[in-house]
Design a protein around this motif. Structure first.
Motif, short mmCIF file in Angstrom:
data_model
loop_
_atom_site.label_atom_id
_atom_site.label_comp_id
_atom_site.label_asym_id
_atom_site.label_seq_id
_atom_site.Cartn_x
_atom_site.Cartn_y
_atom_site.Cartn_z
N GLU A 397 19.21 48.02 78.64
CA GLU A 397 20.37 48.64 78.93
C GLU A 397 20.25 49.20 80.58
O GLU A 397 19.10 49.77 80.69
CB GLU A 397 20.56 49.76 77.93
CG GLU A 397 21.02 49.45 76.57
CD GLU A 397 22.29 48.49 76.40
OE1 GLU A 397 23.35 48.76 77.18
OE2 GLU A 397 22.35 47.61 75.50
N ARG A 398 21.55 48.92 81.24
CA ARG A 398 21.45 49.37 82.46
C ARG A 398 22.71 50.09 82.83
O ARG A 398 23.76 49.94 82.31
CB ARG A 398 21.25 48.19 83.50
CG ARG A 398 20.03 47.68 83.36
CD ARG A 398 19.95 46.27 84.41
NE ARG A 398 20.51 45.26 83.70
CZ ARG A 398 20.42 43.87 84.42
NH1 ARG A 398 19.71 43.67 85.46
NH2 ARG A 398 20.91 42.64 83.91
N VAL A 399 22.61 51.25 83.75
CA VAL A 399 23.71 51.94 84.18
C VAL A 399 23.78 51.96 85.52
O VAL A 399 22.76 52.09 86.26
CB VAL A 399 23.93 53.21 83.63
CG1 VAL A 399 24.07 53.38 82.01
CG2 VAL A 399 22.74 54.01 83.94
N ALA A 400 25.04 51.53 86.19
CA ALA A 400 25.00 51.75 87.84
C ALA A 400 25.66 53.25 87.94
O ALA A 400 26.66 53.38 87.56
CB ALA A 400 25.90 50.67 88.34
N VAL A 401 24.78 53.80 89.11
CA VAL A 401 25.30 55.42 89.39
C VAL A 401 25.47 55.21 90.84
O VAL A 401 24.74 54.50 91.57
CB VAL A 401 24.64 56.11 88.85
CG1 VAL A 401 24.45 56.29 87.29
CG2 VAL A 401 22.97 56.20 89.37
N SER A 402 26.23 56.46 91.52
CA SER A 402 26.34 56.60 92.77
C SER A 402 26.11 58.03 92.94
O SER A 402 26.18 58.67 92.30
CB SER A 402 27.80 56.42 93.16
OG SER A 402 28.27 55.18 93.07
N VAL A 403 25.09 58.14 93.95
CA VAL A 403 24.61 59.51 94.33
C VAL A 403 25.49 59.90 95.51
O VAL A 403 25.07 59.22 96.53
CB VAL A 403 23.25 59.70 94.41
CG1 VAL A 403 22.79 60.85 94.95
CG2 VAL A 403 22.43 59.35 93.20
N ALA A 404 26.33 61.10 95.82
CA ALA A 404 27.07 61.31 96.94
C ALA A 404 27.23 62.75 96.97
O ALA A 404 26.60 63.66 96.09
CB ALA A 404 28.43 60.70 96.55
#
Length: 404
Positions: A397-404
């Protein structure tokens, strides 16, 4: 599996009649997006089914209710009111008179039985933690899309089951020489001339001392929607064998050739049940043992995280038919892996919680991945599988996340 004494008896016989207005009257509710690759992934959530709350509605009749992933967060045992529901036919039991109910044991036995709930409750009882997972869990994530219920990842749940060993019931009947399988069926009824739902286990499996007939789930009687008053528990195997509202066991002197064994719930014999999209005329076998999986429960795909702070991640894992040996996390799309901390071990068939805190990442976009290795040494891989029934999905399982 833990033996229990009679002090753990349920109040089934005092319940008289378990009854509820099963069919939901109103389904208007907020919706969720399951992010299905084939589109059309929006589903309503519902509180309208008795004993259930905030479930993802896949179908109202016969009910298919999916557990939201957030309900698994921090919970090794899935609450009964959030536990997924899957029935094949609309004619399911809406009430059960526990005083008149009987479990029939017939066929290739030395003496046929008709057991009351009182007789079953008086037998030696056992307790077992085990994951119940639909064969088609995550079917909606198959690409190309396949027909059937377009489940996300929530057609599963983990419970502590209490009941009696199937072996003890069969020993009471006496297995006749030549018996090869046990066929289980329940109170649900097919429409017209459709085949009644029934599933079979080989005698050796049925008599292994782990397969059980449960009457309790997470400390209380089985919910009506999850199989009250009895259901078969087949630890480590997909839930097609976990017959709900169980009322009949038939010992067979030849392998079951009925529809639900010979035609339905079959998988390719190829490794990982994987064939090329569109493939036909490949050898198959009845679906059986589950395989390892790990999931994120504290973070969703597409999440935005604050920069400059460590990220605490949590989730659940299952080892299939073996216990969870290790869970590993990657924050670089799988180039490197780091061991997560595992929660309490509730047994080889149970969920196991995991957690991992990663150092504060720089601003940017990341792909987080989590994988499980079970006690037999099986480890999840990235490559997805495909088969025309949408069974046994288990890639990392993969999740795409953004760090901002």
């Amino acid at each position: 599996m833990v033996d229990l004494d009679r002090r753990h008896a349920l109040g089934l016989l005092g319940a008289g009649l378990a009854s509820a207005p099963l069919w939901a009257q109103s389904l208007a509710a907020p919706s969720v997006d399951l992010h299905l690759p084939g589109g059309n992934g929006t589903r309503p959530t519902t509180d309208a089914f008795p004993g259930k709350k905030d479930m993802i509605l896949q179908r109202s009749r016969a009910p298919l209710l999916e557990t939201p992933m957030a309900a698994f967060d921090g919970e090794v045992f899935t609450p009964n009111d959030r536990f997924f529901v899957r029935w094949h036919y609309s004619d399911i039991p809406l009430s059960v008179d526990v005083h008149r109910f009987r479990l029939a044991v017939v066929g290739a036995v030395k003496r046929e039985l008709s057991l009351s709930l009182g007789e079953l409750l008086a037998m030696p009882r056992v307790e077992l933690a085990a994951v119940n997972q639909c064969s088609g869990n995550s079917r909606g994530l198959f690409a190309p899309r396949v027909p059937g219920a377009q489940w996300g990842n929530g057609a599963m749940g983990n419970a502590k089951w209490v009941g009696v060993r199937l072996k003890d019931v069969l020993d009471r009947a006496g297995v006749a020489p030549g018996a090869v399988q046990v066929r289980a069926s329940g109170l649900d009824q097919p429409p017209g001339d459709a085949p009644a739902f029934a599933k079979s286990l080989d005698i050796a499996h049925a008599m292994d001392g782990e397969v059980m007939i449960a009457f309790q789930m997470n400390g209380t009687q089985l919910p009506l929607l999850n199989g009250f008053p009895l259901r078969l528990i087949v630890p480590g195997w997909y839930s097609t064998y976990w017959v709900k509202a169980l009322d009949r066991l038939e010992l067979l002197d030849k392998p079951d050739s009925g529809y639900w064994m010979d035609k339905a719930y079959r998988i390719p014999t190829a490794p990982r049940a994987n064939v090329a999209p569109g493939a036909k005329d490949f050898p198959t076998t009845p679906i059986n043992r589950m395989v390892p999986r790990a999931f994120f429960t504290s973070i969703a795909d597409g999440a935005t995280l604050p920069a400059g702070a460590p990220i605490a991640l949590r989730g659940i894992a299952l080892g299939g038919d073996h216990g969870v040996k290790a869970v590993e996390l990657s924050s670089d799309g799988g180039r490197s892996w780091h061991a997560a901390t595992l929660g309490n071990d509730e047994g080889r068939y149970s969920f196991r919680l995991w957690r991992k805190t990663i150092a504060a990442p720089a601003r940017g976009h990341y792909t987080l991945a989590v994988r499980c290795t079970n006690g037999a040494g099986e480890t999840q891989v990235f490559d997805p599988i495909w088969n025309p029934s949408g069974f046994m999905r288990s890639p990392i399982e993969r999740v795409a996340v953004s760090v901002a």
